[in-house]
Design an enzyme around this catalytic site. Structure first.
Site, PDB file in Angstrom:
ATOM      1  N   SER A 126       0.838  -1.203   0.000  1.00  0.00           N
ATOM      2  CA  SER A 126       0.000   0.000   0.000  1.00  0.00           C
ATOM      3  C   SER A 126       0.870   1.249   0.000  1.00  0.00           C
ATOM      4  O   SER A 126       1.986   1.242   0.548  1.00  0.00           O
ATOM      5  CB  SER A 126      -0.847  -0.028   1.274  1.00  0.00           C
ATOM      6  OG  SER A 126      -1.410   1.225   1.505  1.00  0.00           O
ATOM      7  N   TYR A 151      -2.067  -1.330  10.994  1.00  0.00           N
ATOM      8  CA  TYR A 151      -2.296  -1.864   9.648  1.00  0.00           C
ATOM      9  C   TYR A 151      -1.120  -1.495   8.734  1.00  0.00           C
ATOM     10  O   TYR A 151      -0.517  -2.354   8.085  1.00  0.00           O
ATOM     11  CB  TYR A 151      -3.609  -1.339   9.051  1.00  0.00           C
ATOM     12  CG  TYR A 151      -3.706  -1.586   7.566  1.00  0.00           C
ATOM     13  CD1 TYR A 151      -3.896  -2.876   7.075  1.00  0.00           C
ATOM     14  CD2 TYR A 151      -3.560  -0.544   6.644  1.00  0.00           C
ATOM     15  CE1 TYR A 151      -3.941  -3.118   5.709  1.00  0.00           C
ATOM     16  CE2 TYR A 151      -3.606  -0.775   5.278  1.00  0.00           C
ATOM     17  CZ  TYR A 151      -3.797  -2.071   4.807  1.00  0.00           C
ATOM     18  OH  TYR A 151      -3.827  -2.306   3.456  1.00  0.00           O
ATOM     19  N   LYS A 155       1.958  -3.858   6.878  1.00  0.00           N
ATOM     20  CA  LYS A 155       2.315  -3.899   5.454  1.00  0.00           C
ATOM     21  C   LYS A 155       3.818  -3.666   5.272  1.00  0.00           C
ATOM     22  O   LYS A 155       4.475  -4.338   4.487  1.00  0.00           O
ATOM     23  CB  LYS A 155       1.530  -2.836   4.675  1.00  0.00           C
ATOM     24  CG  LYS A 155       0.059  -3.170   4.512  1.00  0.00           C
ATOM     25  CD  LYS A 155      -0.138  -4.251   3.469  1.00  0.00           C
ATOM     26  CE  LYS A 155      -1.454  -4.959   3.634  1.00  0.00           C
ATOM     27  NZ  LYS A 155      -1.593  -6.171   2.833  1.00  0.00           N
TER      28      LYS A 155
END
Ligand code: NAD
Ligand code: UDP
Length: 340
Positions: A126, A151, A155
């Site tokens: 992302s 989150y 990643k």
């Protein structure tokens, strides 16, 4: 004989669109998904669209026994790894779930891949890994930043562990695809994004306001240094994103090491521009109120897509109008998502 690709998280939003693109391109597809955030109906719809079926295995990427059986029984040549949890707010409340699913799950998957001798992996990363860059557009050689939530950190951790893995064993060939803001739905209106509960992301929220499920949009901040004060993002049509995965999968075949590509359009739009474009495409009013900034948000973020164009021969081709009309077609034909 055609190649067989394992798609983890293939019943989800981006995974289902990519499964469709793979089937249409002639690949055999095995989907592994625990359905924690999706419905098997998405894969039925994929079959309806293209007349071909992915094999579906309901299971978890953390289940090593299941993975070993899967790799032993199927002739998998590569893995597209979408499975994971993605709600930023929930990741703050339940960090261990995020590290367990996203980080530990990826470790288990890679262990099973190495055990089976499968070394080609495409990972869903992302733009959040860039943190708050000082310059736009964002290039892949910009340093990764400090993500503001578990989150985002999960990643970045997976990106880093995959880099270590590739350094340890040259047979690994890995693509890190840094998505900007995926939106839209397949043109058929049969598959699309079906968020659980109240959406966190802008476009699903707008479309639920337009359909009358939610009263009004809250616009988070109108005092950013942007075109109209509201946040600017690089929205990319999910079908373009799916095509980018196929190109990456093909480009890294027979290669070695880690390659990183931004998947974005290179064009930013503000929240208010998105509202206006959605109203135009749907013919529905989207009432909104201006509220304070959302903590952790950055003012603007858009990709430099030149590296993907040069190395993958890939470019986003679908514009804002198409993103909006496809979202609306999916939302108005499926007001309850897959649940009806
Ligand atoms: P999604 O929730 O629709 O899809 C993820 C799928 O993974 C779901 O079907 C879910 O049931 C499955 N899953 C979750 N944990 C699993 C586990 N432990 N084992 C097996 N299956 C599991 O989300 P999406 O929007 O399609 O996102 C796909 C990937 O892309 C995710 O890794 C996400 O973090 C990443 N990503 C998404 C966005 C976005 O805005 N949608 C942006 C950047 C990156
Ligand atoms: N946004 C908003 N209201 C919402 C959801 C999002 O104003 O209900 C804004 C958000 O502040 C950001 C943009 O829309 O500027 C995109 O947010 P989203 O959560 O979709 O993606 P992000 O870029 O944060 O991952």
């Amino acid at each position: 004989m055609s190649e067989t690709i394992l798609v983890t998280g293939g019943a989800g939003y981006i995974g289902s669109h990519t499964t469709l693109a793979l089937l249409e391109a002639g690949y055999e597809v095995v989907v592994l998904d625990n359905l924690c955030n999706s419905s098997p109906e998405s894969l039925q719809r994929v079959a309806r669209i293209c007349g071909k079926q992915a094999e579906f295995i309901q299971g978890d990427i953390r289940d090593r026994v299941l993975l070993d059986e899967l790799f032993a029984s199927k002739n998998i040549s590569a893995v597209l790894h979408f499975a994971g949890l993605k709600a930023v707010g929930e990741s703050v409340a339940k960090p261990l779930s995020y590290y367990e699913n996203n980080v530990a799950g990826s470790v288990t998957l890679c262990q099973a891949m190495a055990h089976a001798g499968v070394y080609r992996l495409v990972f869903s990363s992302s733009a959040t890994v860039y943190g708050e860059p000082t310059q736009m557009p964002i290039r892949e050689d910009f340093p990764t930043g400090i993500p503001t939530n578990p989150y985002g950190r999960s990643k970045l951790m997976v990106e880093e562990l995959l880099q270590d893995l590739a350094r340890s064993e040259p047979r690994w060939s890995i693509a890190l695809l840094r998505y900007f803001n995926p939106v839209g739905a397949h043109t058929s209106g049969l598959i699309g994004e079906d968020p659980n509960g109240i959406p966190n992301n802008l476009l699903p929220y707008i479309s639920q306001v337009a359909i009358g499920k939610l009263k009004q949009l809250s616009v988070f901040g109108n005092d950013y240094a942007t075109v109209d004060g509201t946040g600017v993002r690089d929205y990319i049509h999910v079908q373009d994103l799916a095509d980018g995965h196929l190109k990456a999968l093909q480009t890294i075949a027979g290669d070695s090491g880690v390659k990183i590509w931004n998947l974005g359009t290179g064009q930013g739009y503000s929240v208010l521009q998105m509202v206006q474009a959605f109203e135009k495409a749907s013919g529905q009013p989207v009432p909104y109120q201006l509220v304070p900034r959302r903590p952790g948000d950055i003012a603007e973020c858009w990709a430099d897509p030149a590296k993907a164009a040069a190395e993958l021969g890939w470019k986003a081709t679908r514009g804002l109008e198409e993103m909006m009309s496809d979202t609306w077609r999916w939302q108005s034909a499926n007001p309850q998502g897959y649940a009806h």
